[in-house]
Design a protein around this motif. Structure first.
Motif, short mmCIF file in Angstrom:
data_model
loop_
_atom_site.label_atom_id
_atom_site.label_comp_id
_atom_site.label_asym_id
_atom_site.label_seq_id
_atom_site.Cartn_x
_atom_site.Cartn_y
_atom_site.Cartn_z
N ASN A 1 -75.68 -45.67 55.64
CA ASN A 1 -76.90 -45.63 54.65
C ASN A 1 -76.52 -46.19 53.47
OD1 ASN A 1 -78.57 -44.48 56.59
ND2 ASN A 1 -78.13 -42.32 55.93
N LYS A 2 -75.28 -46.85 53.45
CA LYS A 2 -74.81 -47.42 51.95
C LYS A 2 -75.51 -48.60 51.73
CE LYS A 2 -70.90 -49.95 50.11
NZ LYS A 2 -71.62 -51.15 49.94
N PRO A 3 -75.97 -48.75 50.32
CA PRO A 3 -76.61 -49.92 49.89
C PRO A 3 -75.86 -51.05 49.67
CG PRO A 3 -76.31 -48.34 47.89
CD PRO A 3 -75.72 -47.89 49.34
N GLY A 4 -76.47 -52.27 49.97
CA GLY A 4 -75.60 -53.57 49.84
C GLY A 4 -74.73 -53.61 50.85
N ARG A 5 -73.85 -54.76 50.54
CA ARG A 5 -72.89 -55.18 51.52
C ARG A 5 -71.76 -53.83 51.88
NH1 ARG A 5 -68.53 -60.18 50.78
NH2 ARG A 5 -67.05 -59.38 52.30
N ALA A 6 -71.74 -53.85 53.25
CA ALA A 6 -71.15 -52.47 53.77
C ALA A 6 -69.82 -52.30 53.21
CB ALA A 6 -70.81 -52.51 55.32
N ASP A 7 -69.08 -53.45 52.91
CA ASP A 7 -67.44 -53.09 52.32
C ASP A 7 -67.19 -53.28 51.12
OD1 ASP A 7 -68.32 -55.90 52.94
OD2 ASP A 7 -66.05 -56.38 52.97
N HIS A 8 -68.35 -53.36 50.22
CA HIS A 8 -68.15 -53.57 48.89
C HIS A 8 -68.83 -52.42 48.32
CE1 HIS A 8 -66.86 -58.15 48.83
NE2 HIS A 8 -66.02 -57.48 49.44
N ILE A 9 -68.18 -51.89 47.18
CA ILE A 9 -68.91 -50.91 46.16
C ILE A 9 -69.05 -51.94 45.00
CG2 ILE A 9 -68.77 -48.67 44.95
CD1 ILE A 9 -68.86 -48.71 47.99
N ARG A 10 -70.27 -51.96 44.55
CA ARG A 10 -70.74 -52.93 43.28
C ARG A 10 -71.38 -52.10 42.32
NH1 ARG A 10 -73.94 -57.48 45.24
NH2 ARG A 10 -75.14 -55.91 45.88
N ARG A 11 -71.35 -52.68 41.09
CA ARG A 11 -72.17 -51.82 40.18
C ARG A 11 -73.86 -52.10 40.42
NH1 ARG A 11 -68.72 -54.41 35.06
NH2 ARG A 11 -67.29 -52.61 34.58
N GLU A 12 -73.89 -53.07 41.17
CA GLU A 12 -75.35 -53.27 41.35
C GLU A 12 -75.79 -52.26 42.45
OE1 GLU A 12 -73.73 -57.30 40.99
OE2 GLU A 12 -73.03 -55.65 41.60
N ASP A 13 -74.95 -51.35 43.22
CA ASP A 13 -75.32 -50.74 44.19
C ASP A 13 -75.17 -49.31 43.79
OD1 ASP A 13 -75.50 -52.91 45.91
OD2 ASP A 13 -73.64 -52.83 46.49
N VAL A 14 -74.27 -48.73 42.92
CA VAL A 14 -73.99 -47.56 42.35
C VAL A 14 -73.72 -47.58 40.80
CG1 VAL A 14 -72.95 -46.86 44.61
CG2 VAL A 14 -71.55 -47.64 42.57
N ASP A 15 -74.02 -46.28 40.38
CA ASP A 15 -73.57 -46.16 38.91
C ASP A 15 -72.18 -45.91 38.85
OD1 ASP A 15 -73.56 -45.41 36.14
OD2 ASP A 15 -75.08 -43.98 36.25
N GLU A 16 -71.41 -46.72 38.25
CA GLU A 16 -70.17 -46.70 38.16
C GLU A 16 -69.56 -45.29 37.50
OE1 GLU A 16 -65.95 -49.51 37.48
OE2 GLU A 16 -68.12 -49.99 36.64
N LYS A 17 -70.44 -45.03 36.44
CA LYS A 17 -69.93 -43.87 35.59
C LYS A 17 -70.07 -42.47 36.29
CE LYS A 17 -71.10 -45.94 31.28
NZ LYS A 17 -71.87 -45.88 29.94
N THR A 18 -71.00 -42.50 37.37
CA THR A 18 -71.32 -41.26 37.95
C THR A 18 -70.81 -41.28 39.38
OG1 THR A 18 -73.60 -41.81 38.51
CG2 THR A 18 -73.09 -40.72 36.51
N TRP A 19 -70.42 -42.30 40.06
CA TRP A 19 -70.11 -42.34 41.35
C TRP A 19 -68.71 -41.83 41.80
CZ3 TRP A 19 -66.23 -45.73 43.90
CH2 TRP A 19 -66.48 -45.78 45.16
N ASP A 20 -68.93 -41.25 42.62
CA ASP A 20 -67.62 -40.16 43.07
C ASP A 20 -66.87 -41.06 44.39
OD1 ASP A 20 -65.39 -38.31 43.75
OD2 ASP A 20 -66.80 -36.87 44.22
N PRO A 21 -65.83 -41.36 44.20
CA PRO A 21 -65.11 -42.21 45.35
C PRO A 21 -65.01 -41.23 46.41
CG PRO A 21 -63.89 -42.72 43.29
CD PRO A 21 -65.09 -41.50 43.03
#
Length: 682
Positions: free
Chosen positions: A353-373
């Motif tokens: 269910n990950k948004p965007g390209r499967a292997d990339h975590i981008r600012r367009e897909d998540v809020d970097e400030k609140t995203w938990d790795p």
């Protein structure tokens, strides 16, 4: 064929035969006769030009041969020593008294010779040609590793004899030199400057960490096994693979080499092998598995790894795809060879269910400030897999005839490259790195540090030295990622750009170095980074490659000082006359063997003093958990073991290769000056 020169003119006359006799004659200037003469059969292209301007379409049924041809004239210089084939080159390893050698052959046709002979020391052994990979693999036991041994390889019935030397195992040599490479595109082929410099180092071992070729090499285009017969696609691979051998053959014939196929070697942009399953995709392959036919994948692996020591567990993975993970002991350096792609879970499977390209975590897909790795560290997601972790644990505990432990794999266990491509697209995280999945990454590093192992790898197009951490900074070992031979797709690590928090920047205070958390939350201390230049010169292929951070690595293992010196050389240098700036910023760097388990002790056991042995192996076992804490060959007969729990421990001390060991149980930590005397005298 005749070539003659009169004054400033040259006449080239070619006579060809098919059903009728044809004669072609042309006049060339004298300058145009400098170079090589090539005999080529060419038919008109039927497809659209590829990106290099050549046609890549296939079709037709062109058959041709050249027979009884002669070249003469005062402008002709003959160099028979430059003839190449049908034996193209050899690769070999020598470990624990076993020689394995792989002969790479040109395609000889279905009716061609099937047997190849290896001769050495008045002896001979035979191997059968594998029809798909065009290789012949030899395995010789009880090899005399105490002397250099000349050898020759010959195809049955053909005159050519390929000659080389199996070097003696340098067990008494103080320093072992390992040259490391990755990422071999073709725009600097035949890599003359780089190979000339590598030759001057006279390395003991050559390590190719992956991407020995790319799909675009040679301008041939890409053929796929889902649309083209496997045999045809094998030939497509071989003509690209042969370019590497052509360039490196003179070094490969005389010293051990290790090759690790990576994603582009098997025609994938990224690979998450998922235990060998077949990917359902026809591009991206992020569901996990191999896109190409398993028979073809095995042929690729046979060309690159058949000469490597026997696998730890040779059981194939799904589809019958073979494995090669295992160990090599050479010069008293124990190398663990890890396949860090073959078992890894695909991101589209782990994160459907990950948004965007499967292997990339981008600012367009998540809020970097609140995203938990930790949110993507999904339970059950695999990195190395249990089979390889079991191997690593066994290998880390085995110090027979060993002074250093080194893990070799495709790439490093973190995610440094946070800017991708010529436009420097920012990525929070890249799941193609070994920083993900984090639990699998930590398990791998924990296994490695129990043997004080140094990690040597490539793939990132971005050279680096990193001290890794599991629960905090610097509690594990060091890694070295080598630069690409000829860098293509550029990547950078520029955490200072986005103001990422940094601690304890090491001397000399280079930018983008220090203690960071990478985009996946892993603890990394960056000591050196080799970012590409901000602006590339494009005055020649070599200047372009130099500015894109091309080069190679050299690691020196000093057994007397118990030190590891890491060098990272740029492309356009002369190592016989080194100048400031010839290595990337932060190199060379020297670390101690013990730095590869940087975890701080919570307690110490009593000091051990050993009689009858100068450098024993010491294994520490936590009796409360039954786990091996670590195993190490110590530098003298006196050693105080560090431990990480206030519990009784077992100590196993001695020389396992000779069966001289003592076992001490119930040894508790002490803060005093207590000494344990261990007598290992006969």
């Amino acid at each position: 064929m005749a070539l003659s020169v009169v004054d400033q003119q040259a006449t080239l006359t070619i006579t060809t035969r098919d059903r009728q006799r044809h004669t072609f004659e042309t006049t060339l200037t004298k300058q145009r006769t400098t170079g090589h003469v090539a005999l080529v059969c060419h038919r008109e292209a039927t497809g659209k030009p590829g990106r290099r301007g050549n046609a890549t379409a296939r079709g037709g049924n062109v058959r041709f041969w050249f027979r009884d041809w002669r070249l003469a004239g005062d402008r002709v210089a003959a160099h028979p020593e430059r003839a190449w084939g049908p034996i193209l080159w050899t690769q070999y390893t020598l470990s624990k008294g076993v020689l394995k050698l792989n002969a790479q052959l040109a395609p000889l046709g279905k009716s061609g010779p099937k047997q190849v002979v290896l001769r050495y020391q008045g002896k001979s052994t035979h191997a059968t040609v594998d029809p798909l990979s065009r290789t012949a693999t030899f395995r010789v036991t009880d090899w005399d590793a105490t002397q250099d041994t000349p050898y020759e390889v010959q195809i049955a019935g053909l005159p050519q004899r390929w000659k080389g030397t199996i070097r003696k195992d340098p067990v008494d040599q103080r320093t072992i030199v390992v040259a490391g490479f990755t990422g071999n595109t073709d725009y600097i082929f035949p890599d003359t400057t780089l190979i000339t410099n590598v030759t001057k180092h006279n390395p003991d071992v050559l390590f190719f960490s992956g991407d020995q070729l790319y799909e675009s090499v040679g301008g041939y285009g890409i053929q796929r096994t889902w649309s083209t017969p496997v045999e045809t696609v094998a030939l497509d691979y071989l003509r690209k693979w042969y370019l590497l051998g052509w360039a490196w053959k003179d070094l490969l014939k005389d010293r051990p080499s290790l090759f690790f196929p990576d994603d582009h070697d098997v025609y994938q942009g990224n690979i998450w092998g998922a235990g060998g399953r077949a990917s359902k995709q026809r591009g991206g392959f992020d569901d996990g598995g191999y896109g190409m036919h398993a028979t073809w994948v095995n042929a690729v692996q046979r060309t690159q790894t058949a000469h490597m020591p026997d696998p730890y567990d040779a059981t194939p993975v799904q589809q019958g795809i073979t494995v090669y993970y295992g160990d090599m002991n050479y010069g008293r350096i124990s190398f663990a060879m890890i396949e860090d792609r073959k078992f890894k879970t695909g991101p589209a499977t782990a994160l459907p269910n990950k948004p965007g390209r499967a292997d990339h975590i981008r600012r367009e897909d998540v809020d970097e400030k609140t995203w938990d790795p930790k949110s993507i560290d999904v339970p059950g997601t695999v990195l190395l897999g249990q089979r390889q972790l079991k191997f690593l644990d066994a290998w880390a505990a085995d110090w027979k005839q060993t002074d250093f432990k080194v893990v070799l794999s495709q790439t490093i266990f973190c995610n440094l490259a946070n800017y991708h491509g010529a436009n420097k697209q920012y990525l929070i995280a890249d799941l193609d790195s070994n920083g993900w999945p984090q639990t699998g990454r930590n398990k791998a590093i924990e296994s490695m540090r129990r043997g004080f192992a140094f990690h040597y790898a490539g793939d990132q197009h971005l050279p680096s030295i990193v001290h890794h951490g599991v629960t905090t900074w610097n509690d594990a070992g060091y890694s070295f990622c080598v630069p690409s031979i000829s860098a293509g797709y550029p990547r950078s690590w520029i955490p200072d750009n986005e103001g990422r928090p940094v601690r304890n920047r090491p001397a000399p205070g280079l930018p983008n170095t220090g203690e960071y958390r990478d985009g996946l939350g892993n603890y990394v201390t960056v000591y050196a980074i080799g970012n590409p230049e901000k602006q590339n010169r494009n005055t020649s292929p070599e200047t372009l490659g130099h500015d894109k951070a091309s080069g190679y690595g050299i690691v020196r293992f000093d057994k007397q000082k118990r030190e590891i010196t890491i060098e990272c050389w740029r492309l356009l240098v002369d190592v016989s006359n080194p100048q400031p700036g010839d290595q990337f910023p932060g190199w060379p760097k020297t670390i101690a063997l013990e730095d590869n388990y940087g975890r701080q002790a919570t307690a110490h056991l009593p000091t051990i003093e050993v009689a009858g042995m100068q450098r024993p192996v010491v294994q520490v076992i936590n009796e409360a958990t039954g786990e091996i804490v670590y195993t190490l060959r110590v530098g003298s007969n006196t050693f105080r073991p560090k431990v990480f729990a206030d519990a009784p421990h077992t100590l196993i001390i001695g020389e396992p290769a000779e069966g001289k060991i003592k076992k001490l149980t119930g040894i508790s930590p002490t803060s005093g000056k207590e000494v344990l005397q261990v007598d290992l005298r006969p």
